[in-house]
Design a protein around this motif. Structure first.
Motif, PDB file in Angstrom:
ATOM      1  N   GLY A 139       0.811  -1.208   0.000  1.00 23.74           N
ATOM      2  CA  GLY A 139       0.000   0.000   0.000  1.00 23.74           C
ATOM      3  C   GLY A 139       0.842   1.254   0.000  1.00 23.74           C
ATOM      4  N   GLU A 140       0.184   2.379  -0.262  1.00 21.90           N
ATOM      5  CA  GLU A 140       0.850   3.672  -0.242  1.00 21.90           C
ATOM      6  C   GLU A 140      -0.167   4.715   0.216  1.00 21.90           C
ATOM      7  N   TYR A 141       0.298   5.614   1.082  1.00 16.93           N
ATOM      8  CA  TYR A 141      -0.590   6.625   1.643  1.00 16.93           C
ATOM      9  C   TYR A 141       0.040   7.996   1.451  1.00 16.93           C
ATOM     10  N   ASP A 142      -0.682   8.904   0.786  1.00 17.30           N
ATOM     11  CA  ASP A 142      -0.166  10.248   0.537  1.00 17.30           C
ATOM     12  C   ASP A 142      -0.192  11.078   1.811  1.00 17.30           C
ATOM     13  N   THR A 143       0.885  11.838   2.047  1.00 17.43           N
ATOM     14  CA  THR A 143       0.967  12.713   3.210  1.00 17.43           C
ATOM     15  C   THR A 143       1.183  14.152   2.742  1.00 17.43           C
ATOM     16  N   PRO A 144       0.827  15.138   3.565  1.00 15.01           N
ATOM     17  CA  PRO A 144       0.922  16.529   3.109  1.00 15.01           C
ATOM     18  C   PRO A 144       2.341  17.081   3.075  1.00 15.01           C
ATOM     19  N   ASN A 145       3.276  16.395   3.716  1.00 21.95           N
ATOM     20  CA  ASN A 145       4.651  16.884   3.774  1.00 21.95           C
ATOM     21  C   ASN A 145       5.532  15.722   4.190  1.00 21.95           C
ATOM     22  N   GLY A 149       6.477  17.639   9.755  1.00 20.16           N
ATOM     23  CA  GLY A 149       7.072  18.939   9.486  1.00 20.16           C
ATOM     24  C   GLY A 149       6.120  20.084   9.729  1.00 20.16           C
ATOM     25  N   ASP A 150       5.987  20.964   8.744  1.00 21.38           N
ATOM     26  CA  ASP A 150       5.134  22.144   8.870  1.00 21.38           C
ATOM     27  C   ASP A 150       3.647  21.807   8.944  1.00 21.38           C
ATOM     28  N   SER A 151       3.322  20.544   8.725  1.00 25.06           N
ATOM     29  CA  SER A 151       1.912  20.138   8.787  1.00 25.06           C
ATOM     30  C   SER A 151       1.540  19.552  10.140  1.00 25.06           C
ATOM     31  N   GLY A 152       2.411  19.669  11.130  1.00 21.43           N
ATOM     32  CA  GLY A 152       2.101  19.251  12.486  1.00 21.43           C
ATOM     33  C   GLY A 152       2.034  17.754  12.677  1.00 21.43           C
ATOM     34  N   VAL A 153       1.169  17.328  13.610  1.00 22.55           N
ATOM     35  CA  VAL A 153       1.014  15.915  13.939  1.00 22.55           C
ATOM     36  C   VAL A 153      -0.258  15.388  13.290  1.00 22.55           C
ATOM     37  N   ARG A 154      -0.107  14.297  12.550  1.00 25.84           N
ATOM     38  CA  ARG A 154      -1.244  13.653  11.900  1.00 25.84           C
ATOM     39  C   ARG A 154      -1.481  12.310  12.584  1.00 25.84           C
ATOM     40  N   LEU A 184       3.048  24.817  16.220  1.00 27.61           N
ATOM     41  CA  LEU A 184       3.565  26.123  15.798  1.00 27.61           C
ATOM     42  C   LEU A 184       4.837  26.011  14.975  1.00 27.61           C
ATOM     43  N   GLY A 185       5.661  25.004  15.276  1.00 24.21           N
ATOM     44  CA  GLY A 185       6.944  24.881  14.592  1.00 24.21           C
ATOM     45  C   GLY A 185       6.922  23.815  13.520  1.00 24.21           C
ATOM     46  N   SER A 186       8.026  23.098  13.395  1.00 23.47           N
ATOM     47  CA  SER A 186       8.138  22.001  12.436  1.00 23.47           C
ATOM     48  C   SER A 186       8.227  20.699  13.217  1.00 23.47           C
ATOM     49  N   ALA A 187       7.185  19.877  13.109  1.00 26.65           N
ATOM     50  CA  ALA A 187       7.145  18.623  13.857  1.00 26.65           C
ATOM     51  C   ALA A 187       8.233  17.684  13.334  1.00 26.65           C
ATOM     52  N   GLU A 188       9.265  17.471  14.169  1.00 24.81           N
ATOM     53  CA  GLU A 188      10.417  16.660  13.768  1.00 24.81           C
ATOM     54  C   GLU A 188      10.406  15.272  14.382  1.00 24.81           C
ATOM     55  N   ALA A 242       8.554  16.863  19.313  1.00 28.68           N
ATOM     56  CA  ALA A 242       9.739  17.701  19.167  1.00 28.68           C
ATOM     57  C   ALA A 242       9.460  18.617  17.993  1.00 28.68           C
ATOM     58  N   ASP A 243       9.245  19.902  18.311  1.00 26.35           N
ATOM     59  CA  ASP A 243       8.643  20.819  17.337  1.00 26.35           C
ATOM     60  C   ASP A 243       9.630  21.866  16.823  1.00 26.35           C
ATOM     61  N   GLY A 244      10.866  21.429  16.604  1.00 29.17           N
ATOM     62  CA  GLY A 244      11.858  22.328  16.039  1.00 29.17           C
ATOM     63  C   GLY A 244      12.111  23.529  16.915  1.00 29.17           C
ATOM     64  N   SER A 245      12.029  24.707  16.348  1.00 25.86           N
ATOM     65  CA  SER A 245      12.316  25.943  17.077  1.00 25.86           C
ATOM     66  C   SER A 245      11.285  26.237  18.161  1.00 25.86           C
ATOM     67  N   GLU A 246      10.168  25.508  18.165  1.00 25.69           N
ATOM     68  CA  GLU A 246       9.124  25.726  19.170  1.00 25.69           C
ATOM     69  C   GLU A 246       9.226  24.755  20.347  1.00 25.69           C
ATOM     70  N   GLY A 247      10.309  24.004  20.424  1.00 24.77           N
ATOM     71  CA  GLY A 247      10.551  23.154  21.580  1.00 24.77           C
ATOM     72  C   GLY A 247       9.665  21.937  21.663  1.00 24.77           C
TER      73      GLY A 247
END
Length: 656
Positions: free
Chosen positions: A442-448, A465-470, A489-493, A505-510
């Motif tokens: 299978g394959e599932y499309d993600t926004p980022n 990333g910039d699309s938060g937590v899915r 708020l940041g980039s979900a890493e 862990a949200d990048g620059s937003e801690g």
């Protein structure tokens, strides 16, 4: 199944009582395995440092290839690998060297010796008279960042980055001596030698022509200022062909070396020329993101396009033998073999996939799963039942479009591998109920980009990333469906889940703490603004351990609405990933390698051991007595973390 035979030999133990571990900047013949990565100059070793030994290594990025007779010699991360190409369509490995610091960026061959330059390390000579068992013959630690090498007579000519051209006497490989140098104004990245002249591709400073008649006193006699970034050069007859980065291939008349004259240019818009080889009236060019391009240079003043073929990655090196063209493709694509008997239509007919560019790793039972930058139809699976002798359970290969794996999540029967292609971002889903026969289901499309995955029960929590937590329902494992999301708020890493909360862990937003007790309606409960860039997080008991760029941040989360930092350990590199097992945190610290931190008292974390190889640690997993560390360029490393050794620091060792 390809079996990778690895065994470690104890070569040296460095007992450290000083806090300084900087790489020697002196020129000379040093043991490369006693040389830590550049930039790692600080360490803390407790009274009882953990014994960390390199056990084995597999995979790695491929940038360089040379071919002669029935053999192709390629760099695979920190090794030289020799392939049998008697049948070019089925290259097969016959031998490999040990693991060295850095990664192979260029190769030259003279007689039975192979000359390899390792990025940031220097010149390594291998005796390959027995291709199944190449042996170390000599090493020279260059002061710059070695990028190119040519051999003529008793001398090796090394393009050494900011240090320019170095000339090394190689007549006695075990006792290499620098005889001369010429400090070019740019970054020397490629070199070729014809007669009394060395032609140096000097980055932004174009082509430099150096008289080497007297090796002890090389003198620049002229230059040609190309408009791009000169990465490589080859000379045929009266012309120098320069791979000039984004400006394509520049052909320069050098009939009078003291007065070079521009003849022509062939440019591929939006792509960067990395290496060029000229055979007869045809030029073969390795283009970043552009693959293999063949030019008609019968008239150097007016080159034209013959044909091209996509390598689906960063083509860095090229070699030609007969009607076959061999391309080194960095993003895990390894060696790609093309039949160019019809130069207008080169066709890929074979490959050796090195599974390079691993960015994440999961170990389950006796298998290690990792994503790569490969042009692959399946994920990389390595049988690690015997960690000293890992075997490919699945030899990555195939072609389903470029895939850059960034994160992996594994359940008992399913693996979810994130990535991107020319068409977008997605999760690829594999049935791994039989690990040796994973099937794409299978394959599932993600926004980022999906940077991290946490799988808990019937849900997958994706840091996008910039699309938060899915939040994805895995009720039907082969067909995930999104049921909720929270746009941080940041980039979900990175993401970890414990109880009713997802810790991001949200990048620059801690660190952001998200209440997910109702997956369809996630809400933020609390946050802690870490001092650095939050890249990953793991949660154990009432503590969140955050890989926070410059170090490990320990946060008390017993009250999710009011998290409090209680401890911090400043690592020397860039903390990308962290796992916690028992009283220890294992941090993938970028250029700082693997750091092992005692956290039995979270308010006073203490480093008890480390390994500076791998040199760009970006992912880590721990299983039993072993740590599995992903390194972008150098592959997957397996380290023994089982023992203790008072007051001792153990640097990684050459793998034989």
């Amino acid at each position: 199944m390809r079996k990778i035979r690895l065994a470690s030999t104890l070569l040296a133990i460095l007992v450290v009582l000083s806090p300084s571990l900087g790489k020697s900047s002196a020129r000379g013949q040093l043991d490369p395995m006693l040389t830590p990565s550049q930039g790692v100059t600080e360490t803390s070793v407790s009274a009882k440092a953990t014994y960390v030994e390199l056990v084995s290594q597999v995979s790695g990025s491929t940038r360089a290839v040379i071919v002669e007779g029935d053999y192709a010699y390629i760099g695979v991360g920190p090794r030289l690998v020799i392939l049998d190409i008697a049948d070019p369509e089925t290259p097969s490995p016959v031998g490999q060297t040990g693991v060295h610091p850095g990664w192979v960026v260029d190769l030259a061959l003279a007689g039975s010796n192979v000359y390899a330059v390792y990025q940031s390390q220097g010149l390594q000579i291998y005796d390959a008279s027995n291709p199944s068992s190449p042996i170390d013959a000599g090493f020279y630690d260059t002061p710059g960042s070695a990028a190119g090498v040519a051999v003529a007579g008793d001398y090796a000519y090394v393009a050494d980055g900011s240090e320019g051209l170095l000339i090394i006497d190689i007549h006695e490989p075990t006792s290499l001596i620098e005889t001369g140098s010429c400090d070019t104004p740019g970054d020397a990245t490629g070199v070729t030698v014809v007669g009394d002249y060395a032609y140096v591709a000097d980055g932004s400073e174009g082509l430099r022509i150096i008289n080497i008649h007297e090796p002890s006193s090389p003198i620049e006699v002229s230059f040609f200022d190309t408009p791009g970034y000169a990465a490589d050069v080859t000379v045929v007859g009266d012309y120098a062909y320069v791979a000039d980065g984004s400006e394509g291939v520049r052909i320069i008349d050098i009939s009078n070396p003291a007065s070079p004259d521009g003849a022509s240019t062939w440019k591929l818009v939006g792509r960067s020329a990395r290496e060029v080889v000229v055979i007869g009236s045809q030029a073969y060019v390795a283009y970043e993101w552009g693959g293999l391009w063949i030019l008609d240079v019968a008239n150097p003043a007016s080159p034209s396009h013959f044909g091209s073929a996509d390598t689906a990655g960063l083509a860095y090196g090229v070699a030609v033998a007969g009607t076959y063209v061999y391309v080194a493709a960095e993003y895990g694509n390894g060696l790609r073999v093309f039949n160019a008997s019809d130069p207008a239509h080169p066709t890929e007919v074979g490959y050796y996939d090195a599974a390079g560019f691993p960015s994440d790793v999961v170990v389950q039972a006796t298998y290690a799963y990792f994503g790569t930058g490969s042009n692959v139809s399946t994920l990389a699976v390595v049988d690690v039942a015997d960690p000293a002798n890992p075997e490919w359970a699945v030899s990555p290969h195939g072609s389903m479009g470029l895939m850059l794996g960034t994160a992996i999540g594994v359940t008992a029967t399913t693996a979810y591998l994130s990535g991107s292609s020319y068409t977008g971002y997605y999760l690829r889903i594999f049935d791994i109920s039989v690990p040796m026969e994973p099937a794409l289901v299978g394959e599932y499309d993600t926004p980022n980009w999906v940077n991290d995955l946490a799988i808990i029960g019937d849900y997958a929590y994706a840091a996008v990333g910039d699309s938060g937590v899915r939040i994805l329902s895995l009720a039907l494992p082969t067909a995930p469906s999104e049921v909720g999301f929270y746009d941080t708020l940041g980039s979900a890493e990175g993401v970890a889940v414990a109880g009713d909360y997802a810790y991001v862990a949200d990048g620059s937003e801690g660190l952001r703490i998200i209440d997910v007790h109702e997956p369809t309606l996630p809400t933020e409960s609390g946050f802690y603004d870490t001092p650095g860039y939050a890249a990953d997080v793991t949660v154990v008991d009432n503590y969140a351990y955050v890989a926070d760029a410059g170090g490990l941040c320990i946060i008390d989360i017993h009250e999710p609405t009011s998290p409090i930092e209680v401890g911090y350990y400043d690592t020397p590199g860039y903390a990308y990933d962290v796992v916690v097992v028992g009283d220890y945190a294992y941090v993938a610290d970028g250029g700082g390698g693997l750091r092992i931190i005692d956290i039995h008292n979270p308010t006073s974390p203490i480093e008890i051991g480390f390994s500076v190889i791998p040199e760009m640690a970006v992912g880590v997993a721990v299983e039993g007595d072993y740590a599995y560390v992903a390194d972008f360029y150098r592959g997957l490393f397996i380290l023994d973390i089982s023992g203790d050794w008072p007051f001792a620091l153990h640097l990684p060792l050459i793998m034989r």
